[in-house]
Design an enzyme around this catalytic site. Structure first.
Site, short mmCIF file in Angstrom:
data_model
loop_
_atom_site.label_atom_id
_atom_site.label_comp_id
_atom_site.label_asym_id
_atom_site.label_seq_id
_atom_site.Cartn_x
_atom_site.Cartn_y
_atom_site.Cartn_z
N ASN A 90 15.15 3.74 2.25
CA ASN A 90 14.63 4.10 4.64
C ASN A 90 15.75 3.26 4.48
O ASN A 90 16.75 2.26 3.78
CB ASN A 90 13.54 3.99 4.85
CG ASN A 90 13.03 2.90 4.20
OD1 ASN A 90 13.27 1.85 4.82
ND2 ASN A 90 12.02 2.73 3.89
N GLY A 104 2.08 -6.10 8.74
CA GLY A 104 3.29 -4.52 7.92
C GLY A 104 4.04 -4.54 8.39
O GLY A 104 4.29 -3.58 9.91
N LYS A 150 19.46 8.61 -17.76
CA LYS A 150 20.05 8.79 -16.21
C LYS A 150 19.71 10.91 -16.12
O LYS A 150 20.25 11.78 -17.42
CB LYS A 150 21.01 8.74 -15.96
CG LYS A 150 22.29 9.65 -14.68
CD LYS A 150 23.55 9.05 -14.95
CE LYS A 150 23.96 9.54 -13.84
NZ LYS A 150 25.91 10.18 -14.13
N ASP A 190 -1.51 3.48 0.33
CA ASP A 190 -1.59 3.11 1.65
C ASP A 190 -1.68 1.32 1.64
O ASP A 190 -2.83 0.56 1.89
CB ASP A 190 -1.95 3.76 3.07
CG ASP A 190 -1.37 3.21 4.33
OD1 ASP A 190 -1.60 1.86 5.04
OD2 ASP A 190 -0.66 4.04 4.09
N LYS A 237 -1.75 5.79 14.48
CA LYS A 237 -2.25 4.92 13.25
C LYS A 237 -3.06 3.18 13.27
O LYS A 237 -3.79 3.02 12.18
CB LYS A 237 -0.36 4.55 12.54
CG LYS A 237 0.12 5.57 12.11
CD LYS A 237 1.28 5.27 11.85
CE LYS A 237 2.46 6.71 11.66
NZ LYS A 237 3.57 6.66 11.37
N LYS A 247 -6.35 3.74 10.19
CA LYS A 247 -5.82 2.49 9.67
C LYS A 247 -6.91 1.56 9.72
O LYS A 247 -6.27 0.74 9.09
CB LYS A 247 -3.86 2.18 9.65
CG LYS A 247 -3.69 3.23 8.78
CD LYS A 247 -2.28 2.43 8.56
CE LYS A 247 -0.78 4.12 8.79
NZ LYS A 247 0.15 3.70 7.54
O1 PMT Z 1 13.81 -3.79 9.06
P1 PMT Z 1 14.94 -3.53 10.37
O2 PMT Z 1 16.14 -2.84 10.22
O3 PMT Z 1 15.39 -4.67 10.64
O4 PMT Z 1 13.93 -2.29 11.16
C1 PMT Z 1 12.81 -2.63 11.52
C2 PMT Z 1 12.33 -1.83 11.17
C3 PMT Z 1 11.98 -0.36 11.72
C4 PMT Z 1 11.55 -1.26 9.63
C5 PMT Z 1 10.72 -1.99 11.70
O5 PMT Z 1 10.35 -2.30 13.14
C6 PMT Z 1 9.66 -1.14 11.34
O6 PMT Z 1 8.72 0.00 11.99
N1 PMT Z 1 8.26 -1.02 10.08
C7 PMT Z 1 7.24 -0.56 9.94
C8 PMT Z 1 8.43 1.03 9.04
C9 PMT Z 1 7.45 2.34 8.34
O7 PMT Z 1 7.34 2.21 7.34
O8 PMT Z 1 6.36 2.41 9.57
P2 PMT Z 1 5.49 3.83 9.09
O9 PMT Z 1 5.40 4.40 10.43
O10 PMT Z 1 6.14 5.07 8.67
O11 PMT Z 1 4.50 3.33 8.64
C10 PMT Z 1 2.69 2.80 9.31
C11 PMT Z 1 2.84 1.20 8.81
O12 PMT Z 1 2.33 1.85 7.61
C12 PMT Z 1 3.80 0.01 8.94
O13 PMT Z 1 3.43 -0.82 9.16
C13 PMT Z 1 3.99 0.11 6.86
O14 PMT Z 1 4.45 -0.92 6.69
C14 PMT Z 1 2.69 0.46 6.77
N2 PMT Z 1 2.77 1.66 5.35
C15 PMT Z 1 3.31 2.40 4.86
C16 PMT Z 1 3.29 3.29 3.96
C17 PMT Z 1 2.52 2.77 3.07
N3 PMT Z 1 2.52 3.08 1.66
N4 PMT Z 1 1.83 1.84 3.23
C18 PMT Z 1 1.68 0.59 4.39
O15 PMT Z 1 1.28 -0.71 4.33
#
Ligand code: PMT
Length: 412
Positions: free
Chosen positions: A214, A277, A293, A310, A341, A345
């Site tokens: 991403n 996180g 590949k 997660d 969330k 969580k």
């Molecule tokens: O890195 P930058 O370019 O500065 O951008 C910052 C950001 C937009 C990446 C940051 O501010 C942000 O929002 N990070 C979380 C991105 C994300 O994955 O959001 P989500 O809504 O999909 O996930 C929710 C939370 O679950 C997040 O804290 C994520 O770290 C956590 N997660 C998600 C999936 C997973 N398998 N494990 C997790 O811990």
């Protein structure tokens, strides 16, 4: 870090961790600090005054009512002599006495007489540390300006595992005199608090040359790590693949996939008071990674994906969990999805940001956040991530210090 010509008055109270003060004195003196030791009666059951006298080079004081010493108002002179009063280990008993202004022995009297900065490195059984009475005393002392160093999580002498171990002498030494070369970004003081942060994207390999990922640059997470360090915290940063330079004075752990990030974060989390996180962890990874590949064909092809584990929810489910802060990156329904969330969580807080818009979020120098927790919410307006990070940390610290342990949004 140099402690040259600093006068450290070291209080030692009754805890098995008292044996670590021998090493602490050695480290302080190695930095050319002058150390005088005051022991409570119960501390002398764990380590002898003679040991600490030999290491500090000064007679160890144990008595308030010592007729000879008090002829010259020894406790007042000692209090005036000190540049810093450090109590390590600080037992639940001394924390309670200081919080209530009791002065029935030399150390508690010195605390009232001293006008220098005061640092406490608590050490006690994890259940005692979490007790509402101890936490109330800790909060009270924080409002009096006392700095807390630790405690840390880990195995305890009594066999329990949790928050209550005295911080390592190296951390206490470093916390006492943080690197003066680094100016404080904010008035926020995270001295003695260990913060674990995840940052950046993950890469989920399809074959040896392709992956799913991403747009996360790591800027938000790195800014948080830097701001936490500048506020005095000891910081561990678990980073996905980014183009950012490694941060100085911060424990850097590099990973590529969500599975690797899961392993590293879950290894580190039990040793930290706060987990943030900020990483954009892939929600899905290819069910199979081919060793070669994949060849291009002229027909449609399908990729089978499976969910990743997660990380955030797993950290929040630890027993006991660190104070757990998630991020939510959304293209729509920001508040609703973030609050879901937070609940699902079992987080303490969540910082929600818009992504996929023209400004802010992914790979931008600026961002804005809507922060939610079980008792409130706050908007942090659009600003550089380097300024947003200390503002978010201040908010996290406020909620962290006013949230009873084991409190989740579902239980209150
Ligand atoms: O890195 P930058 O370019 O500065 O951008 C910052 C950001 C937009 C990446 C940051 O501010 C942000 O929002 N990070 C979380 C991105 C994300 O994955 O959001 P989500 O809504 O999909 O996930 C929710 C939370 O679950 C997040 O804290 C994520 O770290 C956590 N997660 C998600 C999936 C997973 N398998 N494990 C997790 O811990």
């Amino acid at each position: 870090m140099s402690l040259t010509s600093r006068h450290i008055l070291l209080g030692v109270t009754g805890s098995i961790a008292a044996y670590k003060t021998a090493e602490l004195i050695r480290l302080l003196r190695q930095q050319h600090a002058e150390v005088q030791v005051v022991m409570t009666a119960s501390a002398t059951a764990f380590i002898t005054p003679l040991t600490l006298q030999t290491l500090s080079g000064h007679a160890v004081k144990t008595q308030l009512l010592d007729a000879d010493a008090e002829l010259s108002m020894d406790h007042i002179h000692l209090a005036r002599w000190a540049d810093s009063l450090l109590i390590a280990p600080a037992s639940a008993n001394i924390i309670g006495k200081l919080a209530h202004g009791l002065a029935d022995d030399l150390l508690s009297t010195l605390y009232l007489a001293a006008t220098c900065p005061v640092y406490l490195a608590p050490a006690m059984n994890q259940a005692m540390w979490h007790h509402a009475a101890v936490q109330a005393n800790v909060q009270k002392l924080r409002t009096h300006g006392v700095h807390f160093i630790g405690p840390e999580r880990g195995e305890q002498a009594c066999g329990d595992n949790g928050l209550g171990r005295m911080s390592a002498p190296e951390l206490i030494c470093a916390s006492l005199f943080p690197n003066k070369a680094t100016p404080r970004a904010t008035a926020l003081d995270l001295t003695g608090i260990s913060v674990l942060i995840s940052a950046g994207p993950t890469r989920e390999p399809i074959d040896p040359v392709r992956y799913i990922s991403n747009r996360s640059s790591g800027k938000m997470g790195y800014a948080l790590a830097q701001a936490a360090y500048e506020a005095g915290a000891s910081v561990t940063l678990v980073s996905g693949p980014v183009a950012m330079s490694p941060l100085q004075h911060i424990k850097m752990i590099y990973v590529e996939t969500a599975a690797e990030m899961f392993t590293e974060v879950l290894n580190e989390a039990p040793h930290h008071a706060i987990y943030i996180g900020a990483a954009a962890v892939a929600d899905y990874c290819p069910a199979k990674q081919t060793a070669y590949k994949l060849k291009k064909t002229s027909t449609e092809t399908q990729l089978l994906l499976e969910p990743t584990r997660d990380i955030l929810a797993s950290v929040a489910a630890l027993e006991p969990p660190p104070f757990t802060v998630g991020f939510a990156a959304e293209t729509d329904n920001l508040e609703d999805y973030a609050k879901i969330k937070l609940q699902q969580k079992k987080l303490n807080m969540i910082a929600a940001n818009w992504v996929g818009k023209k400004t802010g979020g992914f790979d931008s120098d600026d961002n804005a956040l809507n922060v939610y927790w079980h008792a409130g919410q706050q908007h942090l307006p659009m600003q550089p991530k380097t300024q947003l990070a200390p503002a978010l940390l201040s908010l996290i610290y406020t909620v962290f210090t006013t949230t009873p342990p084991h409190t989740s949004p579902l239980t209150t």
